[in-house]
Structure formats: C-alpha cells, structure tokens
Design a protein around this motif. Structure first.
Motif, PDB file in Angstrom:
ATOM      1  N   ARG A  95       7.341  20.681   9.262  1.00  0.00           N
ATOM      2  CA  ARG A  95       7.713  21.950   8.616  1.00  0.00           C
ATOM      3  C   ARG A  95       6.675  22.289   7.546  1.00  0.00           C
ATOM      4  NH1 ARG A  95      12.656  19.061   8.843  1.00  0.00           N
ATOM      5  NH2 ARG A  95      13.957  19.769  10.571  1.00  0.00           N
ATOM      6  N   PRO A  96       5.567  22.891   7.947  1.00  0.00           N
ATOM      7  CA  PRO A  96       4.469  23.155   7.007  1.00  0.00           C
ATOM      8  C   PRO A  96       4.807  24.170   5.932  1.00  0.00           C
ATOM      9  CG  PRO A  96       4.053  24.210   9.125  1.00  0.00           C
ATOM     10  CD  PRO A  96       5.242  23.329   9.317  1.00  0.00           C
ATOM     11  N   GLU A  97       5.885  24.907   6.108  1.00  0.00           N
ATOM     12  CA  GLU A  97       6.255  25.932   5.120  1.00  0.00           C
ATOM     13  C   GLU A  97       6.971  25.352   3.905  1.00  0.00           C
ATOM     14  OE1 GLU A  97       9.846  25.342   7.720  1.00  0.00           O
ATOM     15  OE2 GLU A  97       7.671  25.458   8.019  1.00  0.00           O
ATOM     16  N   VAL A  98       7.311  24.065   3.922  1.00  0.00           N
ATOM     17  CA  VAL A  98       8.056  23.456   2.821  1.00  0.00           C
ATOM     18  C   VAL A  98       7.183  23.363   1.574  1.00  0.00           C
ATOM     19  CG1 VAL A  98       9.102  21.305   1.999  1.00  0.00           C
ATOM     20  CG2 VAL A  98       9.655  22.183   4.277  1.00  0.00           C
ATOM     21  N   ASP A  99       7.711  23.819   0.448  1.00  0.00           N
ATOM     22  CA  ASP A  99       6.995  23.743  -0.827  1.00  0.00           C
ATOM     23  C   ASP A  99       8.028  23.627  -1.941  1.00  0.00           C
ATOM     24  OD1 ASP A  99       4.804  23.686  -2.507  1.00  0.00           O
ATOM     25  OD2 ASP A  99       4.760  25.865  -2.764  1.00  0.00           O
ATOM     26  N   LEU A 100       8.099  22.460  -2.568  1.00  0.00           N
ATOM     27  CA  LEU A 100       9.097  22.210  -3.605  1.00  0.00           C
ATOM     28  C   LEU A 100       8.533  22.498  -4.989  1.00  0.00           C
ATOM     29  CD1 LEU A 100      10.665  18.839  -2.361  1.00  0.00           C
ATOM     30  CD2 LEU A 100      11.278  21.189  -1.746  1.00  0.00           C
ATOM     31  N   PRO A 101       9.396  22.751  -5.966  1.00  0.00           N
ATOM     32  CA  PRO A 101       8.927  22.901  -7.351  1.00  0.00           C
ATOM     33  C   PRO A 101       8.249  21.616  -7.818  1.00  0.00           C
ATOM     34  CG  PRO A 101      11.205  23.649  -7.116  1.00  0.00           C
ATOM     35  CD  PRO A 101      10.852  22.949  -5.841  1.00  0.00           C
ATOM     36  N   PRO A 102       7.266  21.710  -8.716  1.00  0.00           N
ATOM     37  CA  PRO A 102       6.599  20.502  -9.225  1.00  0.00           C
ATOM     38  C   PRO A 102       7.567  19.568  -9.932  1.00  0.00           C
ATOM     39  CG  PRO A 102       5.404  22.493  -9.833  1.00  0.00           C
ATOM     40  CD  PRO A 102       6.721  22.938  -9.296  1.00  0.00           C
ATOM     41  N   ARG A 103       7.205  18.306 -10.015  1.00  0.00           N
ATOM     42  CA  ARG A 103       7.986  17.335 -10.767  1.00  0.00           C
ATOM     43  C   ARG A 103       7.839  17.602 -12.260  1.00  0.00           C
ATOM     44  NH1 ARG A 103       5.681  11.849  -8.180  1.00  0.00           N
ATOM     45  NH2 ARG A 103       4.613  12.030 -10.163  1.00  0.00           N
ATOM     46  N   SER A 104       8.578  16.864 -13.073  1.00  0.00           N
ATOM     47  CA  SER A 104       8.532  17.056 -14.518  1.00  0.00           C
ATOM     48  C   SER A 104       7.157  16.750 -15.108  1.00  0.00           C
ATOM     49  CB  SER A 104       9.588  16.172 -15.195  1.00  0.00           C
ATOM     50  OG  SER A 104       9.370  14.800 -14.877  1.00  0.00           O
ATOM     51  N   ASP A 105       6.367  15.906 -14.409  1.00  0.00           N
ATOM     52  CA  ASP A 105       5.017  15.592 -14.896  1.00  0.00           C
ATOM     53  C   ASP A 105       3.972  16.572 -14.375  1.00  0.00           C
ATOM     54  OD1 ASP A 105       4.921  14.869 -12.238  1.00  0.00           O
ATOM     55  OD2 ASP A 105       4.445  12.766 -12.589  1.00  0.00           O
ATOM     56  N   GLY A 106       4.412  17.617 -13.672  1.00  0.00           N
ATOM     57  CA  GLY A 106       3.500  18.632 -13.174  1.00  0.00           C
ATOM     58  C   GLY A 106       2.915  18.341 -11.811  1.00  0.00           C
ATOM     59  N   LYS A 107       3.163  17.155 -11.237  1.00  0.00           N
ATOM     60  CA  LYS A 107       2.601  16.794  -9.942  1.00  0.00           C
ATOM     61  C   LYS A 107       3.468  17.342  -8.805  1.00  0.00           C
ATOM     62  CE  LYS A 107       0.374  12.563 -11.560  1.00  0.00           C
ATOM     63  NZ  LYS A 107       0.254  11.085 -11.385  1.00  0.00           N
ATOM     64  N   LEU A 108       2.845  17.524  -7.650  1.00  0.00           N
ATOM     65  CA  LEU A 108       3.577  17.991  -6.486  1.00  0.00           C
ATOM     66  C   LEU A 108       4.607  16.947  -6.056  1.00  0.00           C
ATOM     67  CD1 LEU A 108       0.572  19.496  -4.498  1.00  0.00           C
ATOM     68  CD2 LEU A 108       2.409  20.775  -5.605  1.00  0.00           C
ATOM     69  N   ASP A 109       5.774  17.393  -5.683  1.00  0.00           N
ATOM     70  CA  ASP A 109       6.884  16.496  -5.366  1.00  0.00           C
ATOM     71  C   ASP A 109       6.831  16.070  -3.894  1.00  0.00           C
ATOM     72  OD1 ASP A 109       9.183  15.023  -5.400  1.00  0.00           O
ATOM     73  OD2 ASP A 109      10.542  16.712  -5.712  1.00  0.00           O
ATOM     74  N   VAL A 110       5.864  15.224  -3.599  1.00  0.00           N
ATOM     75  CA  VAL A 110       5.712  14.752  -2.222  1.00  0.00           C
ATOM     76  C   VAL A 110       6.896  13.882  -1.820  1.00  0.00           C
ATOM     77  CG1 VAL A 110       4.297  13.342  -0.674  1.00  0.00           C
ATOM     78  CG2 VAL A 110       3.202  14.922  -2.276  1.00  0.00           C
ATOM     79  N   GLY A 111       7.347  13.010  -2.735  1.00  0.00           N
ATOM     80  CA  GLY A 111       8.483  12.148  -2.417  1.00  0.00           C
ATOM     81  C   GLY A 111       9.734  12.939  -2.087  1.00  0.00           C
TER      82      GLY A 111
END
Length: 304
Positions: A95-111
C-alpha cells in the motif's frame, strides 16, 4: 553513485558494510509512487536486502519479505548479482499510499506503518544448491532492529544494523542507505562493549550518509577509526521482469479464461509491480498461450 563498501576495523576483529543507496531507492519509490512513510519503509527494506546480499556471496539472489500488522501491508525487497558484477536491487510495498504522522521525535513512523507484530522472511537462492528460507518475528517494525534480530536468532550472527531514509518535503528521497557491523568469531567481549558504547552515541544513518569522505567519516563515528576498506561494489536499481515472466503469469489463468479474454478482441496488459513496465498481449498471443497451456495439461495427463 550508489555503492556498497566492505571492510574491517578494530584490528580486523569487526566486519564493516556501509551502503549508499539513495539513487536506487529514489528510482524504486518513483516507480511504486510511494508516500514519505512508505518510501522510508521501502528504502530500509531494500538496504537490508543489499547488505545481506553483499555479506552472503554464495547466494545468487536475496528476497526479503516483511509482513506486519500495520497499514502498509507487505514490504518486499530483492537484491542480486548482475552480470557485470554490480549489485542490483528492487522493492515494493503493498500500500504505497500509506503515510502516517511523524513520531514525537520528528522521524517518520516506519514501525507504525509496518506494524510491530508479524514476520520477517529471508529467502536465499543459492548458487548450485537448494534455496534457503529463514524467518524471525518482528520486534519493532523499524526494519533495522528486525533485521538484526533475524541475523542473531536465525543465523547466530550478533550484529549492529542501522538503516535510514531521508525524504524531502516534495516526497523525493534525499538520502538512503545503512550499515551492518558484526564481530568476527573469537572477538573479545571488551571489544564488543566498546563498540556497543559508541553505537549508542552514533548519529542517525542519514546523517552518516551525508558526511564526507564516505564511508571513512561514517566508520569513524561508529567504531572510532576510518576502517580498512577491501572492496567497493556499485549498486543500482534493476528489475528482473520480462515478457516471458509476464506470459507465465497469464498462463496461470488457464486456457478457458485466456480464450475468453482473446474473444473480447482487446489486448490484455500485465504490469510489473516493481518497475511498472507494461507487457501487452494481443488476442492472437492470448490464444497461443491458451493452446500452450492446454497442450501442456494434455501431455501431463498422458504421462509424456
């Protein structure tokens, strides 16, 4: 240029692999049309596959599958040796369209996108031997930690793995790559303690990728010395799809379905999920495939 650097450090007691994969991941993300979080997951998986392929010279190809319980779905990455000696890589996300808000440290939420429960599967196509398949449960969904856990539990290789992807505001990949460090057999515990202490203070992978000269500056930050480099191998995006493989996919439809498609009078298109290349089969080609499938089935029934 993307490249894999292989070397040694700490008096030859630690094996180093450093990987710059920016252009390769950028091209893969462009083909799959990923959003930032999906791009980060895609790039990390591709980096893990290439690092493993470089460290497993007996394998013709590495196939990595991450199946987590997050919204991204499956993440697939392949790495393989090309005829000119370079390393090739490709990858996709379900699902390439998935994009979550950043984590609290500003990093992308890959997990969060991958999910923290699921399985990492590594398949090796071995040169001149049977394929090998290993699995391990996901421990974080961040992919680097999951890959290190797989190496430890499935192959008994204690490792430090760092994977990173930096995505710009316009969604293009600015930096991608990673490292794999593992002590050679017989390395003393004191060396491991020193290495672990330095790694805890290490900057993010994408910061290491931007330091020059690379990889000497990155090695200095991680192990306290620039390392002794043995080989540098080019890496590039490469897809192994072909018209023949597309035809094999269509054969799975069976002769009746193929003939029905041909009767509609329109060509049938097969699109590669990795590079989006299109393979078009006109009605006449579909009829030939149907006949080939039917002939093969009849030969099987006759025992010939």
């Amino acid at each position: 240029m993307d490249a894999l650097y292989r070397g040694l450090a700490l008096d030859g007691r630690v094996r180093l692999f450093f990987l710059r994969l920016t252009e390769t991941v950028r091209e893969a993300a462009r083909h799959v049309e990923t959003r930032p979080t999906a791009s980060a997951a895609l790039g990390r998986a591709m980096a893990a596959a290439v690092l493993y392929a470089a460290g497993t010279k007996t394998a013709d190809a590495i196939h990595l599958l991450i199946a987590g319980d997050g919204p991204l779905g499956r993440v697939v990455a392949d790495a393989f040796r090309l005829p000119d000696g370079a390393l090739g890589a490709r990858g996709l996300v379900e699902r390439p369209e998935v994009d979550l808000p950043p984590r609290s440290d500003g990093k992308l939420d890959v997990g969060g996108a991958v999910g923290r429960r699921g399985t990492l599967v590594v398949a090796r196509e071995l040169a001149g031997g049977p394929p090998y398949r290993g699995t391990a449960p996901l421990v974080s969904g961040e992919i680097g930690e999951d890959f290190a856990f797989y190496l430890l539990t499935s192959e008994q290789i204690p490792s430090a793995v760092g994977l990173g992807v930096l995505v710009a505001g316009d969604h293009t990949v600015e930096a991608a790559g990673g490292f794999w460090l593992h002590p050679l057999p017989g390395t003393e515990g004191e060396v491991l303690e020193v290495l672990e202490a330095r790694l805890r203070k290490a900057p993010p992978v994408t910061t290491l990728l931007q330091r020059t000269p690379f990889p000497e500056a990155a090695a200095q930050a991680l192990v306290g010395e620039p390392g002794r480099w043995e080989t540098v191998e080019p890496v590039r995006f490469y897809c192994t799809c072909s018209e023949e493989k597309a035809a094999r996919t269509l054969r799975l439809l069976g002769p009746k379905a193929l003939e029905e498609e041909a009767a509609r009078g329109r060509p049938l298109e097969v699109r590669c999920g990795f590079c989006r290349r299109r393979y078009t089969f006109p009605p006449a080609a579909l009829r030939r495939l149907a006949e080939a499938v039917r002939s093969g089935a009849e030969e099987g029934r006759d025992g010939t």
